[in-house]
Each structure stands twice: as structure tokens, then as C-alpha cells.
Write a protein that holds these residues in place. Sequence first.
Motif, mmCIF file in Angstrom:
data_model
loop_
_atom_site.group_PDB
_atom_site.id
_atom_site.type_symbol
_atom_site.label_atom_id
_atom_site.label_comp_id
_atom_site.label_asym_id
_atom_site.label_seq_id
_atom_site.Cartn_x
_atom_site.Cartn_y
_atom_site.Cartn_z
ATOM 1 N N ASP A 145 0.872 -1.163 0.000
ATOM 2 C CA ASP A 145 0.000 0.000 0.000
ATOM 3 C C ASP A 145 0.913 1.218 0.000
ATOM 4 O O ASP A 145 1.771 1.351 0.884
ATOM 5 N N VAL A 153 -4.347 9.579 -6.214
ATOM 6 C CA VAL A 153 -4.642 8.148 -6.182
ATOM 7 C C VAL A 153 -4.969 7.666 -7.598
ATOM 8 O O VAL A 153 -4.513 6.602 -8.024
ATOM 9 N N SER A 154 -5.723 8.460 -8.342
ATOM 10 C CA SER A 154 -6.080 8.071 -9.718
ATOM 11 C C SER A 154 -4.843 7.957 -10.609
ATOM 12 O O SER A 154 -4.735 7.017 -11.400
ATOM 13 N N ALA A 157 -2.948 4.799 -9.576
ATOM 14 C CA ALA A 157 -3.670 3.592 -9.982
ATOM 15 C C ALA A 157 -3.560 3.372 -11.483
ATOM 16 O O ALA A 157 -3.347 2.235 -11.931
ATOM 17 N N ARG A 158 -3.677 4.441 -12.279
ATOM 18 C CA ARG A 158 -3.555 4.293 -13.739
ATOM 19 C C ARG A 158 -2.170 3.775 -14.122
ATOM 20 O O ARG A 158 -2.045 2.922 -15.002
ATOM 21 N N GLN A 161 -2.060 0.084 -13.171
ATOM 22 C CA GLN A 161 -2.910 -0.690 -14.079
ATOM 23 C C GLN A 161 -2.270 -0.828 -15.454
ATOM 24 O O GLN A 161 -2.452 -1.849 -16.121
ATOM 25 N N VAL A 168 -4.847 -3.793 -8.477
ATOM 26 C CA VAL A 168 -4.684 -2.379 -8.147
ATOM 27 C C VAL A 168 -5.950 -1.906 -7.445
ATOM 28 O O VAL A 168 -7.039 -1.974 -8.009
ATOM 29 N N ARG A 170 -7.827 1.296 -5.446
ATOM 30 C CA ARG A 170 -7.840 2.736 -5.171
ATOM 31 C C ARG A 170 -8.532 2.969 -3.837
ATOM 32 O O ARG A 170 -9.678 2.572 -3.652
ATOM 33 N N THR A 172 -9.200 6.171 -2.258
ATOM 34 C CA THR A 172 -9.167 7.627 -2.349
ATOM 35 C C THR A 172 -9.388 8.279 -0.991
ATOM 36 O O THR A 172 -8.701 9.245 -0.647
ATOM 37 N N VAL A 177 -2.780 3.727 -2.747
ATOM 38 C CA VAL A 177 -3.042 2.724 -3.776
ATOM 39 C C VAL A 177 -2.427 1.412 -3.334
ATOM 40 O O VAL A 177 -1.285 1.375 -2.862
ATOM 41 N N MET A 179 -1.020 -2.156 -4.555
ATOM 42 C CA MET A 179 -0.468 -2.828 -5.739
ATOM 43 C C MET A 179 -0.062 -4.235 -5.317
ATOM 44 O O MET A 179 0.575 -4.408 -4.284
ATOM 45 N N SER A 186 -8.978 -4.736 -10.622
ATOM 46 C CA SER A 186 -8.925 -3.424 -9.981
ATOM 47 C C SER A 186 -10.224 -3.201 -9.219
ATOM 48 O O SER A 186 -11.244 -3.809 -9.498
#
Length: 189
Positions: A145, A153-154, A157-158, A161, A168, A170, A172, A177, A179, A186
Motif C-alpha cells: 500500500d 490516487v487516480s 492507480a492508472r 494498471q 490495483v 484505489r 481515495t 493505492v 499494488m 482493480s
Amino acid sequence: MTTDSSSGITRRGLLRAFAATTITAAPTFSNAAGFLRGSGDIRRLRMYSGRTGERIDTIYWIEGEYIGEAVAEVERFMRDWRNGQTHNIDTRTIDIMAAAHNLMDVNEPYLLLSGYRSPQTNAMLRRRSSGVARNSLHMQGQAADLRLDSRSVSQMARAAQACRAGGVGRYTGSNFVHMDCGPVRSWGR
């Protein structure tokens, strides 16, 4: 530790010097999978722990080979900070973390919130939160984490991913994040 007898240089010293002078280009999102398959010549991981105050900045893979001493250092760093227990950390998870970091083109080290979790720690966290899995990959050394102040966070995460190499999550509301190197999936917003 091996030493070159003619110069007195240790392998670790050589790696540190190499790390200090090497500039690596960040892969793009389109070639993240290639990075994980070994297209990168050097893999580096930078993290710090707010719980222990420790920092790590290590090159753990060069020219197709993991550096055992560096991987062991990552494993010690990612230990269960609550009880000091260590566990083997799956190198696939380390690779995902490093690849995602490179994809974000950021120099800031990850803040490690949770790496390895002992079964006792995982059980305690499950009692406190419904969001902790009974058979968490953290207990297998296959999850982390992470947080970055300079990325959302986005964004994190992208990047994770794009590696198409594991799970993955999220989180928020808690600004981190998850992993892992488990099945590609996800969750979260």
C-alpha cells in the motif's frame, strides 16, 4: 561481498556509484508491459516509511539479474513494522512498484504504508476494518500500500494498471493505492 582485488571496489560500492550517475528514461504507458518483461536495463526502488523513519533507494536489478543483497534490503524495509517480522517479498510486486513509479515520471519516493503483514497483524486489522482481506496478499509478501504526495490516487492507480501485472486498489478516502502481483483486477474509486 565480492571485491575486485586490483582496485578494492566492492560490488555494492560499484552499484551505488552507478546509481548515483545513471539517468534512466521513464517508459511510457504503452510499453509498461515490456518494462516488466525485462526491457529496462536497471530497476530502482525508492521508498520511505513514516512508521519507522527509514528510507530506501536501491537498484535491485541490472541487465536481467536481480541483486540478492538489494532484494534482501527491500524485504527488510517492507517488514511488518508492528512486530518486526520479515518475509520474502515477491519480486513481481517490487517490479510493479518500480515500473509504476517510472511511468509517473516522479522523483519523490513512495511512502510505504503497508508491505508484509504477519497473520497476527492482518487479523488485528480485520477486526478494525471491513476492508482488510482474510487471505490478504500482504501476508504472502505479494502486496504493498503506497502513497505519493505529488500524484493523486487516480494517477498512481492508472500507472499501476498500465503494467497489467496484478491487482490495483484505489483507496481515495485514505489517499493510497494497493499494488499486488496477484490476478489482474482493480477496485475502488
